[in-house]
Design a protein around this motif. Structure first.
Motif, PDB file in Angstrom:
ATOM      1  N   VAL A   1       0.842  -1.206   0.000  1.00 12.28           N
ATOM      2  CA  VAL A   1       0.000   0.000   0.000  1.00 12.28           C
ATOM      3  C   VAL A   1       0.876   1.255   0.000  1.00 12.28           C
ATOM      4  O   VAL A   1       1.875   1.328   0.728  1.00 12.28           O
ATOM      5  N   PHE A   2       0.461   2.221  -0.803  1.00 12.52           N
ATOM      6  CA  PHE A   2       1.152   3.509  -0.951  1.00 12.52           C
ATOM      7  C   PHE A   2       1.321   4.180   0.422  1.00 12.52           C
ATOM      8  O   PHE A   2       0.441   4.067   1.269  1.00 12.52           O
ATOM      9  N   ALA A   3       2.424   4.911   0.588  1.00 12.71           N
ATOM     10  CA  ALA A   3       2.738   5.628   1.833  1.00 12.71           C
ATOM     11  C   ALA A   3       2.927   4.601   2.962  1.00 12.71           C
ATOM     12  O   ALA A   3       2.128   4.537   3.894  1.00 12.71           O
TER      13      ALA A   3
ATOM     14  N   GLY B   1       1.453  15.050  -0.259  1.00 11.43           N
ATOM     15  CA  GLY B   1       0.284  15.522  -1.015  1.00 11.43           C
ATOM     16  C   GLY B   1      -0.993  15.292  -0.217  1.00 11.43           C
ATOM     17  O   GLY B   1      -1.866  16.159  -0.141  1.00 11.43           O
ATOM     18  N   ALA B   2      -1.097  14.099   0.389  1.00  8.40           N
ATOM     19  CA  ALA B   2      -2.288  13.785   1.181  1.00  8.40           C
ATOM     20  C   ALA B   2      -2.428  14.779   2.327  1.00  8.40           C
ATOM     21  O   ALA B   2      -3.526  15.248   2.648  1.00  8.40           O
ATOM     22  N   ARG B   3      -1.304  15.132   2.936  1.00  8.32           N
ATOM     23  CA  ARG B   3      -1.334  16.058   4.083  1.00  8.32           C
ATOM     24  C   ARG B   3      -1.969  17.400   3.686  1.00  8.32           C
ATOM     25  O   ARG B   3      -2.823  17.950   4.382  1.00  8.32           O
TER      26      ARG B   3
ATOM     27  N   LEU C   1     -10.931   8.314  -4.498  1.00  2.81           N
ATOM     28  CA  LEU C   1     -10.517   7.631  -5.733  1.00  2.81           C
ATOM     29  C   LEU C   1      -9.003   7.421  -5.725  1.00  2.81           C
ATOM     30  O   LEU C   1      -8.239   8.378  -5.744  1.00  2.81           O
ATOM     31  N   GLY C   2      -8.581   6.149  -5.701  1.00  5.48           N
ATOM     32  CA  GLY C   2      -7.160   5.814  -5.510  1.00  5.48           C
ATOM     33  C   GLY C   2      -6.870   5.978  -4.025  1.00  5.48           C
ATOM     34  O   GLY C   2      -6.012   6.752  -3.609  1.00  5.48           O
ATOM     35  N   CYS C   3      -7.621   5.214  -3.199  1.00  6.82           N
ATOM     36  CA  CYS C   3      -7.697   5.505  -1.754  1.00  6.82           C
ATOM     37  C   CYS C   3      -6.448   5.135  -0.972  1.00  6.82           C
ATOM     38  O   CYS C   3      -6.245   5.641   0.129  1.00  6.82           O
ATOM     39  N   GLY C   4      -5.579   4.237  -1.506  1.00  2.00           N
ATOM     40  CA  GLY C   4      -4.429   3.793  -0.713  1.00  2.00           C
ATOM     41  C   GLY C   4      -4.922   3.261   0.625  1.00  2.00           C
ATOM     42  O   GLY C   4      -5.833   2.428   0.689  1.00  2.00           O
ATOM     43  N   ASN C   5      -4.372   3.783   1.735  1.00  2.00           N
ATOM     44  CA  ASN C   5      -4.809   3.315   3.052  1.00  2.00           C
ATOM     45  C   ASN C   5      -6.141   3.947   3.487  1.00  2.00           C
ATOM     46  O   ASN C   5      -6.611   3.697   4.590  1.00  2.00           O
TER      47      ASN C   5
ATOM     48  N   VAL D   1     -11.983   3.398  -3.343  1.00  2.00           N
ATOM     49  CA  VAL D   1     -11.700   2.653  -4.578  1.00  2.00           C
ATOM     50  C   VAL D   1     -10.192   2.620  -4.822  1.00  2.00           C
ATOM     51  O   VAL D   1      -9.525   3.667  -4.750  1.00  2.00           O
ATOM     52  N   ASP D   2      -9.667   1.440  -5.113  1.00  2.00           N
ATOM     53  CA  ASP D   2      -8.247   1.369  -5.485  1.00  2.00           C
ATOM     54  C   ASP D   2      -8.001   0.161  -6.386  1.00  2.00           C
ATOM     55  O   ASP D   2      -8.712  -0.849  -6.317  1.00  2.00           O
ATOM     56  N   ASP D   3      -6.957   0.291  -7.210  1.00  2.00           N
ATOM     57  CA  ASP D   3      -6.494  -0.798  -8.074  1.00  2.00           C
ATOM     58  C   ASP D   3      -5.818  -1.898  -7.252  1.00  2.00           C
ATOM     59  O   ASP D   3      -5.762  -3.052  -7.661  1.00  2.00           O
ATOM     60  N   SER D   4      -5.292  -1.526  -6.091  1.00  2.00           N
ATOM     61  CA  SER D   4      -4.562  -2.478  -5.244  1.00  2.00           C
ATOM     62  C   SER D   4      -5.524  -3.127  -4.246  1.00  2.00           C
ATOM     63  O   SER D   4      -6.183  -2.420  -3.466  1.00  2.00           O
TER      64      SER D   4
ATOM     65  N   ASP E   1     -11.066  -1.861  -7.912  1.00  3.29           N
ATOM     66  CA  ASP E   1     -11.439  -1.563  -9.306  1.00  3.29           C
ATOM     67  C   ASP E   1     -10.375  -0.721  -9.994  1.00  3.29           C
ATOM     68  O   ASP E   1      -9.537  -0.073  -9.342  1.00  3.29           O
ATOM     69  N   ASP E   2     -10.439  -0.739 -11.323  1.00  2.00           N
ATOM     70  CA  ASP E   2      -9.644   0.169 -12.139  1.00  2.00           C
ATOM     71  C   ASP E   2     -10.430   1.469 -12.242  1.00  2.00           C
ATOM     72  O   ASP E   2     -11.471   1.505 -12.897  1.00  2.00           O
ATOM     73  N   CYS E   3      -9.970   2.507 -11.571  1.00  2.00           N
ATOM     74  CA  CYS E   3     -10.713   3.774 -11.467  1.00  2.00           C
ATOM     75  C   CYS E   3     -12.160   3.449 -11.093  1.00  2.00           C
ATOM     76  O   CYS E   3     -12.361   2.656 -10.182  1.00  2.00           O
ATOM     77  N   LEU E   4     -13.154   4.009 -11.811  1.00  2.00           N
ATOM     78  CA  LEU E   4     -14.543   3.763 -11.398  1.00  2.00           C
ATOM     79  C   LEU E   4     -15.263   2.867 -12.400  1.00  2.00           C
ATOM     80  O   LEU E   4     -16.497   2.872 -12.493  1.00  2.00           O
TER      81      LEU E   4
ATOM     82  N   CYS F   1      -9.141  13.031  -4.773  1.00  2.00           N
ATOM     83  CA  CYS F   1      -8.212  12.219  -5.556  1.00  2.00           C
ATOM     84  C   CYS F   1      -6.779  12.727  -5.476  1.00  2.00           C
ATOM     85  O   CYS F   1      -6.502  13.898  -5.752  1.00  2.00           O
ATOM     86  N   ASN F   2      -5.899  11.829  -5.088  1.00  2.00           N
ATOM     87  CA  ASN F   2      -4.446  12.068  -5.078  1.00  2.00           C
ATOM     88  C   ASN F   2      -3.897  11.058  -6.090  1.00  2.00           C
ATOM     89  O   ASN F   2      -3.562   9.935  -5.729  1.00  2.00           O
ATOM     90  N   PRO F   3      -3.869  11.421  -7.387  1.00  2.00           N
ATOM     91  CA  PRO F   3      -3.659  10.399  -8.427  1.00  2.00           C
ATOM     92  C   PRO F   3      -2.234   9.855  -8.477  1.00  2.00           C
ATOM     93  O   PRO F   3      -1.296  10.551  -8.102  1.00  2.00           O
ATOM     94  N   PRO F   4      -2.098   8.630  -8.985  1.00  2.00           N
ATOM     95  CA  PRO F   4      -0.748   8.081  -9.189  1.00  2.00           C
ATOM     96  C   PRO F   4      -0.157   8.678 -10.469  1.00  2.00           C
ATOM     97  O   PRO F   4      -0.913   9.040 -11.370  1.00  2.00           O
ATOM     98  N   PHE F   5       1.141   8.776 -10.533  1.00  2.00           N
ATOM     99  CA  PHE F   5       1.730   9.256 -11.793  1.00  2.00           C
ATOM    100  C   PHE F   5       2.659   8.213 -12.398  1.00  2.00           C
ATOM    101  O   PHE F   5       3.507   8.503 -13.215  1.00  2.00           O
TER     102      PHE F   5
HETATM  103  C1  LIG Z   1      -0.691   8.718  -4.846  1.00  2.00           C
HETATM  104  S1  LIG Z   1      -1.506   7.297  -4.222  1.00  2.00           S
HETATM  105  C2  LIG Z   1      -2.718   8.060  -3.146  1.00  2.00           C
HETATM  106  C3  LIG Z   1      -3.153   7.188  -2.005  1.00  2.00           C
HETATM  107  C4  LIG Z   1      -3.995   7.885  -0.943  1.00  2.00           C
HETATM  108  N1  LIG Z   1      -5.217   8.426  -1.506  1.00  2.00           N
HETATM  109  C5  LIG Z   1      -3.198   8.997  -0.289  1.00  2.00           C
HETATM  110  O1  LIG Z   1      -3.511  10.166  -0.558  1.00  2.00           O
HETATM  111  O2  LIG Z   1      -2.264   8.688   0.477  1.00  2.00           O
HETATM  112  C6  LIG Z   1      -2.423   6.767  -5.631  1.00  2.00           C
HETATM  113  C7  LIG Z   1      -3.291   5.521  -5.427  1.00  2.00           C
HETATM  114  O3  LIG Z   1      -3.939   5.234  -6.687  1.00  2.00           O
HETATM  115  C8  LIG Z   1      -4.023   3.826  -6.816  1.00  2.00           C
HETATM  116  N2  LIG Z   1      -4.217   3.491  -8.236  1.00  2.00           N
HETATM  117  C9  LIG Z   1      -3.281   3.345  -9.210  1.00  2.00           C
HETATM  118  N3  LIG Z   1      -3.863   3.025 -10.376  1.00  2.00           N
HETATM  119  C10 LIG Z   1      -5.198   2.963 -10.135  1.00  2.00           C
HETATM  120  C11 LIG Z   1      -6.323   2.648 -10.950  1.00  2.00           C
HETATM  121  N4  LIG Z   1      -6.183   2.367 -12.232  1.00  2.00           N
HETATM  122  N5  LIG Z   1      -7.541   2.649 -10.368  1.00  2.00           N
HETATM  123  C12 LIG Z   1      -7.691   2.919  -9.044  1.00  2.00           C
HETATM  124  N6  LIG Z   1      -6.652   3.227  -8.230  1.00  2.00           N
HETATM  125  C13 LIG Z   1      -5.426   3.251  -8.775  1.00  2.00           C
HETATM  126  C14 LIG Z   1      -2.695   3.337  -6.249  1.00  2.00           C
HETATM  127  O4  LIG Z   1      -2.772   1.961  -5.895  1.00  2.00           O
HETATM  128  C15 LIG Z   1      -2.507   4.269  -5.048  1.00  2.00           C
HETATM  129  O5  LIG Z   1      -3.074   3.714  -3.878  1.00  2.00           O
END
Ligand SMILES: C[S@@+](CC[C@H](N)C(=O)[O-])C[C@H]1O[C@@H](n2cnc3c(N)ncnc32)[C@H](O)[C@@H]1O
Length: 388
Positions: A222-224, A231-233, A250-254, A273-276, A302-305, A319-323
Motif C-alpha cells: 500500500v502507498f505511503a 500531497g495527502a497532508r 478515488l485511488g484511496c491507498g490506506n 476505490v483502489d487498483d490495489s 477496481d480500475d478507477c470507477l 483524488c491524489n492520483p498516481p503518476f
Molecule cells: C498517490 S496514491 C494516493 C493514495 C492515498 N489516496 C493517499 O492520498 O495517500 C495513488 C493511489 O492510486 C491507486 N491506483 C493506481 N492506479 C489505479 C487505478 N487504475 N484505479 C484505481 N486506483 C489506482 C494506487 O494503488 C494508489 O493507492
C-alpha cells in the motif's frame, strides 16, 4: 515489429497494456518476461518436447505478471497448463484477461488469486517477476513459504541491475537458497529452491496521524508505507467546506482521505476505490479500527470507477492520483480518474485533486470541466477544484 508484437522462442502474441487505449508506446511486457519463457522452454524440467509428449505440465503459479505476458506465453505453449495466478492489481487481472482473449487463448485452466489469498499447496513451479516494492516482495515470499513443498523451484525474472547480494539474501531468508543466472537482454533469472520452512507473515505497519486522531495501518503493497504522503497532508488541510452526502476516495491507498472526510462530513456515505487489493483491505481495516460507522462506507477493488454501480452518483470526489503504472511514468491513470469522476459526479458536484505542480493537472481539469480553481498551494503541490 510494433510495440504490441511479442515474439520469443517461436511464440507470437499481440499484447496490450491495460487499459488498451492508453496513449503510449510502452510495451505490455519486458525482457524479463521473455527470459522466463525462454528459460521454461529451454529448461530440462519442462522442455517443449516433454510437454508435447506428456500433455501434463506441472501446476504453476505466476506472480506479478503485469499484463499477462507470462500467462499468455505458457497457455500458448500448452492450453491445458494449470496456472495459479496471483496479483494485487485489478488492472493486471483485467489486462491479462484482455490479452488472453485478444490472442484467442483459453483461460479455463487459470485460477486467479488476489494478494491476500493463499495459493494452493499443490504447486510444483512458481514464475515470478521481481516487484519494485521489496517489503511486498518479502511478504510474497513469506506467503509462498507457507504453501510450497520443500524443493519447489521458484524462478524470479528481473532486470540484471536490480539483482544484488541483498536481494539473494532476502530470498534466502524468506523462502530458500537462491542464485542468479547469467545476464540475457540485461535481465537475469533468480532460481530459488523452497526449503519447506514456513515463515511468519509480515504484519501491517501502523502509524498515527495525530492531528486528526486517526490510526493508519498499511499492508505491504500500500502507498505511503509508514508515514503520511505530503500531497495527502495538504489535501487533509484543505477539504472543501459544505455538506456532502456521497463521497468517492478515488485511488484511496490506506483510505486516509476518505477517513478524514468521514470525520468532516459525518452524514456522508464514503466509497473507497483502489487498483490495489491490499489498499482496499487496508482502507476497510482502517475504517473499522478508527471506529467509524459500519454502514457508511463501501469498498471497491477496481480500475478507477469502471465497474462501480451505474446508479452511484457522487457530490464530491477526492483524488491524489498516481503518476506511474508499475515502472512506467504515465499520466493516463490520472486522466482516466478525472474522466470517471466527471461521469459519476452530479451536476454541481466537485472533484478535488492534489498534485505536484509540474504535473499540470489544471490543464487536464480545465479541458474536461471547463473550469478549475487552485484553492491552495505550497510551492510544490497544488490543490485543484473542478465543478461539474
Ligand atoms: C498517490 S496514491 C494516493 C493514495 C492515498 N489516496 C493517499 O492520498 O495517500 C495513488 C493511489 O492510486 C491507486 N491506483 C493506481 N492506479 C489505479 C487505478 N487504475 N484505479 C484505481 N486506483 C489506482 C494506487 O494503488 C494508489 O493507492
Amino acid at each position: 515489429m510494433t510495440a504490441n508484437q511479442f515474439s520469443c522462442e517461436g511464440i507470437e502474441l499481440t499484447l496490450f497494456r491495460y487499459p488498451k487505449q492508453q496513449e503510449s508506446n510502452l510495451q505490455a511486457w519486458d525482457a524479463a518476461d521473455e527470459h522466463l519463457i525462454k528459460h521454461i522452454i529451454e529448461s530440462s524440467q519442462i522442455e517443449s518436447s516433454q510437454i508435447e509428449s506428456s500433455k501434463s505440465p506441472v501446476n504453476t503459479a505466476i506472480i506479478n505478471d503485469n499484463f499477462g505476458a507470462l500467462q499468455c506465453g505458457l497457455v500458448a505453449i500448452e492450453p491445458s497448463w494449470p496456472l495459479f495466478v496471483e496479483t494485487d492489481a485489478k488492472t493486471s487481472l483485467l489486462g491479462a484477461e484482455l490479452n488472453l482473449a485478444a490472442n484467442q487463448l483459453p483461460s479455463d485452466n487459470i485460477q486467479r488469486f488476489h494478494s491476500r489469498e493463499l495459493l494452493p499447496d499443490t504447486l510444483q513451479l512458481v514464475l515470478m517477476k521481481l516487484p519494485k516494492n521489496l517489503s511486498y516482495f518479502a511478504h510474497q515470499l513469506q506467503r509462498l513459504s507457507q504453501v510450497l513443498p520443500k524443493g519447489t523451484q521458484v524462478l524470479i525474472g528481473a532486470k540484471a541491475k536490480t539483482i544484488n547480494k541483498a536481494i539473494l539474501a532476502l530470498i534466502e531468508k524468506n523462502l530458500g537458497a537462491a542464485n542468479a543466472s547469467l545476464t540475457w537482454k540485461k535481465t537475469r533469472i533468480i532460481t530459488c529452491v523452497a526449503d519447506g520452512n514456513k515463515r511468519p507473515l509480515a504484519q501491517a505497519v501502523t502509524w498515527p496521524v495525530e492531528a486528526f486522531n486517526l490510526n493508519i495501518s498499511n499492508l505491504s503493497n500500500v502507498f505511503a508505507a509508514n508515514k503520511l504522503d505530503i500531497g495527502a497532508r495538504i489535501m487533509l488541510d484543505n477539504l472543501p467546506e459544505g455538506e456532502f452526502n456521497n463521497i468517492i476516495d478515488l485511488g484511496c491507498g490506506n483510505g486516509i482521505l476518505g477517513l478524514r472526510a468521514a470525520q468532516v462530513y459525518p452524514k456522508a456515505n464514503i466509497h473507497f476505490v483502489d487498483d490495489s487489493e491490499m489498499a482496499v483491505a487496508s482502507s476497510r481495516h482502517n475504517w473499522q479500527a478508527n471506529g467509524l460507522a459500519p454502514n457508511q462506507a463501501q469498498f471497491h477493488w477496481d480500475d478507477c470507477l469502471t465497474h462501480l454501480d451505474e446508479d452511484l452518483v457522487a457530490d464530491l470526489v477526492l483524488c491524489n492520483p498516481p503518476f506511474h503504472q508499475g515502472e512506467a511514468i504515465t499520466d493516463h491513470i490520472a486522466w482516466q480518474m478525472f474522466l470517471d469522476a466527471r461521469k459519476r459526479l452530479a451536476p454541481g458536484g466537485m472533484l478535488q485533486v492534489v498534485g505536484n505542480r509540474h504535473l499540470a493537472y489544471h490543464v487536464k481539469l480545465k479541458r474536461l470541466f471547463k473550469n478549475c480553481n487552485t484553492v491552495a498551494s505550497n510551492g510544490k503541490f497544488l490543490i485543484l477544484q473542478a465543478i461539474k
